[in-house]
Design an enzyme around this catalytic site. Structure first.
Site, short mmCIF file in Angstrom:
data_model
loop_
_atom_site.label_atom_id
_atom_site.label_comp_id
_atom_site.label_asym_id
_atom_site.label_seq_id
_atom_site.Cartn_x
_atom_site.Cartn_y
_atom_site.Cartn_z
N ARG A 148 1.06 -1.06 0.28
CA ARG A 148 -0.11 0.18 -0.08
C ARG A 148 0.70 1.13 -0.36
O ARG A 148 1.75 0.94 0.96
CB ARG A 148 -1.01 -0.15 0.72
N LYS A 172 -2.57 -2.26 8.02
CA LYS A 172 -3.82 -1.23 8.66
C LYS A 172 -4.01 -2.20 10.06
O LYS A 172 -3.75 -3.31 10.33
CB LYS A 172 -4.66 -1.66 7.35
N HIS A 241 -2.93 2.64 -6.04
CA HIS A 241 -3.80 1.57 -5.36
C HIS A 241 -3.86 0.77 -7.03
O HIS A 241 -4.10 -0.26 -7.32
CB HIS A 241 -5.10 2.22 -5.00
N ARG A 244 -0.89 -1.60 -6.74
CA ARG A 244 -1.19 -2.62 -6.24
C ARG A 244 -2.42 -3.53 -7.24
O ARG A 244 -2.56 -5.07 -6.68
CB ARG A 244 -2.39 -2.22 -5.22
N HIS A 267 -4.67 -8.15 3.30
CA HIS A 267 -6.38 -9.17 4.12
C HIS A 267 -6.79 -9.08 5.07
O HIS A 267 -5.99 -10.52 4.94
CB HIS A 267 -7.17 -9.18 2.80
N TYR A 276 -10.43 -8.52 -6.90
CA TYR A 276 -9.67 -8.15 -7.78
C TYR A 276 -9.75 -9.19 -8.69
O TYR A 276 -8.86 -9.69 -9.72
CB TYR A 276 -7.79 -8.47 -7.45
#
Length: 296
Positions: A148, A172, A241, A244, A267, A276
């Protein structure tokens, strides 16, 4: 009551381990709603509202031109706050118990093609010296790790382990993950780091810095990707992004399984990774149409 908001802030920071940016966004949304209810009903508090007042706020947001996606995000912040109030027994029922999110159009994220990425890495002329070396490494790192933007900006020198060709990334909710790095990328990191040291650029412990030794920021990294890919792509959106997204799509197109891609992307659930798969599905359709006897 203000002490409930303070308790909620502490909960997000200490128990949920959200970043300062995320905590600030939650509290900003809740404060916006609080100002609305005080203006509409001065005697009301956040703990006393019903869904009718929430709905009135939503209508006012729609009337002001705010998009459904942004409104859904604000309501998500409210939901989290009222869920917390239930947990600490400050309310008995959430005013958002039966709320349904507003419909939003699905935005198709179009990845770069393999040729576009190849062209940007091999055909584009980069600036001489430090800037060009850094820019190419950043693009290559985005494409080969799926990192990211904020993760890349906050990479520290000590996060790089060239002996094992790996990076430690803080994602995250402060979740760490180890990403494999191709040997060719490790070589680029060595050259970049040597040039940075030769120029005496400080930047503290951060791996990527400007030519003045200052840590990179979000807008600089966005402009970097947008500028270079504008030379090879006519796609409307050209951002970190999208790179990514390209990383994930190209892995899936070339046979990687969804669970592996999920781990690489950091994730928490497969549902996040499945967005995706539309591009890899289109590739499968091409193979299927070209190979199945019934289509000949």
């Amino acid at each position: 009551m203000r002490n409930n908001l303070d308790a909620f802030r502490a909960y997000l920071q200490m128990e949920k381990h959200y970043s300062p940016h995320t905590v600030g966004a939650y509290l900003k949304d809740i404060s916006s709603f609080e100002r609305f209810i005080v203006a509409d009903c001065p005697d009301n508090t956040l703990e006393q509202v019903d869904y009718g007042l929430v709905r009135a706020w939503i209508v006012s947001l729609v009337d002001s031109g705010i998009g459904n996606s942004s409104i859904n995000r604000k309501i998500s912040s409210l939901k989290s706050f009222y869920k917390f109030l239930l947990k600490i027994k400050q309310i008995e029922v959430s005013p958002l118990l039966k709320h349904k999110a507003l419909k939003t159009p699905k935005k198709l994220q179009i990845p770069f093609s393999e040729k576009e990425v190849d062209d940007v890495l091999k055909l584009i002329t980069y600036p001489e010296g430090f800037d060009g070396m850094r820019d190419k490494l950043i693009i290559d790192l985005f494409y080969t790790t799926g990192i990211r933007r904020t993760e890349l900006i906050h990479l520290l020198k000590r996060d790089v382990d060239l002996s094992s060709n790996s990076l430690k990334v803080l994602g995250k909710r402060n979740k760490e993950r180890i990403l494999p790095v191709l040997p060719v990328i490790s070589d680029q990191i060595k050259l970049y780091s040597a040039e940075r040291d030769r120029l005496g650029l400080s930047g503290g412990e951060f791996l990527f810095v400007t030519n003045r030794g200052v840590k990179l920021n979000d807008s600089l990294v966005y402009r970097l990707i947008n500028t270079y890919f504008s030379n090879v792509s006519e796609k409307i959106k050209k951002s970190p992004h999208i790179l990514r997204h390209t990383f994930a799509t190209h892995l899936l197109n070339n046979g990687a399984d969804l669970n592996s891609v999920k781990e690489l992307l950091g994730h928490s659930s497969l549902a996040s990774t499945q967005v995706y798969t539309h591009s890899s599905l289109s590739e499968l359709k091409k193979v299927y149409s070209g190979a199945h006897p019934r289509n000949k």
